[in-house]
Design an enzyme around this catalytic site. Structure first.
Site, PDB file in Angstrom:
ATOM      1  CE  LYS A  13      -2.121  -0.889   3.885  1.00  0.00           C
ATOM      2  NZ  LYS A  13      -1.433  -2.118   4.293  1.00  0.00           N
ATOM      3  NE  ARG A  88      -3.095  -0.675  10.988  1.00  0.00           N
ATOM      4  CZ  ARG A  88      -2.061  -0.204  10.276  1.00  0.00           C
ATOM      5  NH1 ARG A  88      -2.116   0.955   9.686  1.00  0.00           N
ATOM      6  NH2 ARG A  88      -0.970  -0.933  10.156  1.00  0.00           N
ATOM      7  NE  ARG A 127       7.225  -3.883   5.928  1.00  0.00           N
ATOM      8  CZ  ARG A 127       5.946  -3.584   6.133  1.00  0.00           C
ATOM      9  NH1 ARG A 127       5.231  -3.062   5.169  1.00  0.00           N
ATOM     10  NH2 ARG A 127       5.396  -3.821   7.268  1.00  0.00           N
ATOM     11  NE  ARG A 133       7.582  -0.478   9.402  1.00  0.00           N
ATOM     12  CZ  ARG A 133       6.331  -0.500   8.965  1.00  0.00           C
ATOM     13  NH1 ARG A 133       6.031   0.008   7.797  1.00  0.00           N
ATOM     14  NH2 ARG A 133       5.386  -1.045   9.669  1.00  0.00           N
ATOM     15  NE  ARG A 144       2.905  -3.643  11.918  1.00  0.00           N
ATOM     16  CZ  ARG A 144       3.323  -3.434  10.685  1.00  0.00           C
ATOM     17  NH1 ARG A 144       4.106  -4.296  10.091  1.00  0.00           N
ATOM     18  NH2 ARG A 144       2.952  -2.366  10.037  1.00  0.00           N
TER      19      ARG A 144
HETATM   20  P1  AMP Z   1       1.813   0.869   9.285  1.00  0.00           P
HETATM   21  O1  AMP Z   1       3.074   1.501   8.871  1.00  0.00           O
HETATM   22  O2  AMP Z   1       0.610   1.446   8.606  1.00  0.00           O
HETATM   23  O3  AMP Z   1       1.831  -0.618   9.158  1.00  0.00           O
HETATM   24  O4  AMP Z   1       1.610   1.189  10.847  1.00  0.00           O
HETATM   25  C1  AMP Z   1       2.592   0.878  11.805  1.00  0.00           C
HETATM   26  C2  AMP Z   1       1.958   0.838  13.199  1.00  0.00           C
HETATM   27  O5  AMP Z   1       1.402   2.121  13.523  1.00  0.00           O
HETATM   28  C3  AMP Z   1       0.804  -0.144  13.369  1.00  0.00           C
HETATM   29  O6  AMP Z   1       1.245  -1.460  13.649  1.00  0.00           O
HETATM   30  C4  AMP Z   1       0.057   0.476  14.551  1.00  0.00           C
HETATM   31  O7  AMP Z   1       0.721   0.234  15.768  1.00  0.00           O
HETATM   32  C5  AMP Z   1       0.182   1.974  14.253  1.00  0.00           C
HETATM   33  N1  AMP Z   1      -0.928   2.464  13.391  1.00  0.00           N
HETATM   34  C6  AMP Z   1      -0.819   2.961  12.124  1.00  0.00           C
HETATM   35  N2  AMP Z   1      -2.019   3.312  11.650  1.00  0.00           N
HETATM   36  C7  AMP Z   1      -2.913   3.028  12.617  1.00  0.00           C
HETATM   37  C8  AMP Z   1      -4.319   3.139  12.715  1.00  0.00           C
HETATM   38  N3  AMP Z   1      -5.072   3.621  11.705  1.00  0.00           N
HETATM   39  N4  AMP Z   1      -4.910   2.744  13.876  1.00  0.00           N
HETATM   40  C9  AMP Z   1      -4.187   2.283  14.914  1.00  0.00           C
HETATM   41  N5  AMP Z   1      -2.850   2.116  14.878  1.00  0.00           N
HETATM   42  C10 AMP Z   1      -2.207   2.492  13.743  1.00  0.00           C
END
Ligand code: AMP
Length: 187
Positions: A13, A88, A127, A133, A144
């Site tokens: 994404k 989410r 990744r 990361r 996750r």
């Molecule tokens: P991502 O890079 O989008 O995978 O997000 C990394 C982390 O940020 C996730 O595992 C959550 O801990 C937090 N996070 C990102 N977006 C959200 C969201 N919309 N709601 C809750 N936690 C989020």
């Protein structure tokens, strides 16, 4: 144009959102990137969310919704935006719908990134080993994925019933997927 990108972690994404945002002059709003920046800067928001992110859990709906309300009010969002990693949960989707309704706006499309389990595992491994990361160790990635199935995957049906969902086969190369994505947003 207002788009939501929905799909499991590792579906591509973020990569696709960056490319499309540049090409279509849309703001790219990645809640994950925003939170990682907050952690890196050592802000109070960052210290609040770091352990939650490291564990692969979701930060609170209220916190994320406030972040999105603020971010979408910035001038660069006037021409449209891509929401990458938000909503989410169903509560976040409802809050987004409410926020747009109040502004007399609506989402144009919700693009669901559909990807096979093998491709997903390969991408997540890449990744972990290449990008490094901080929230990408094996344990966190597994958590996750679990959180995605429990809390985010229900949004597929939620948006399908609103008639906004479009499925994208996200298993191909970056270029192939981008091409398909452009077709979807152009129609
Ligand atoms: P991502 O890079 O989008 O995978 O997000 C990394 C982390 O940020 C996730 O595992 C959550 O801990 C937090 N996070 C990102 N977006 C959200 C969201 N919309 N709601 C809750 N936690 C989020």
């Amino acid at each position: 144009m207002k788009l939501v990108f929905l799909g499991p972690p590792g579906a591509g994404k973020g990569t696709q959102a960056k490319l499309l945002a540049d090409a279509a002059k849309l703001a790219h709003i990645s809640t994950g990137d925003m939170l990682r920046e907050a952690v890196a800067s050592g802000s109070s928001l960052g210290s609040k969310v770091k352990s939650i992110m490291d564990a692969g859990e979701l930060v609170s709906d209220n916190l994320i919704v406030d972040l999105i309300k603020d971010r979408t009010s910035h001038a660069d969002c006037a021409g449209g935006y891509i929401l990458d990693g938000f909503p989410r949960t169903v509560a976040q989707a409802e809050a987004l719908q409410q926020m747009l309704k109040q502004a007399g706006q609506e989402l144009d499309k919700v693009v669901f990134f559909s990807v096979s389990e093998e491709a997903l595992k390969a991408r997540l491994e890449n990744r972990r080993t290449v990008e490094g990361r901080s929230d990408d160790n094996v344990q966190t990635q597994l958590e996750r994925l679990k959180v995605y199935s429990e809390k985010t995957a229900p949004l597929i049906d939620w948006y399908r019933s609103c008639g906004a969902l479009v499925s994208l086969d996200a298993t191909g190369s970056i270029e192939e997927v981008q091409q398909e994505l452009r077709k979807i947003v152009d129609t």
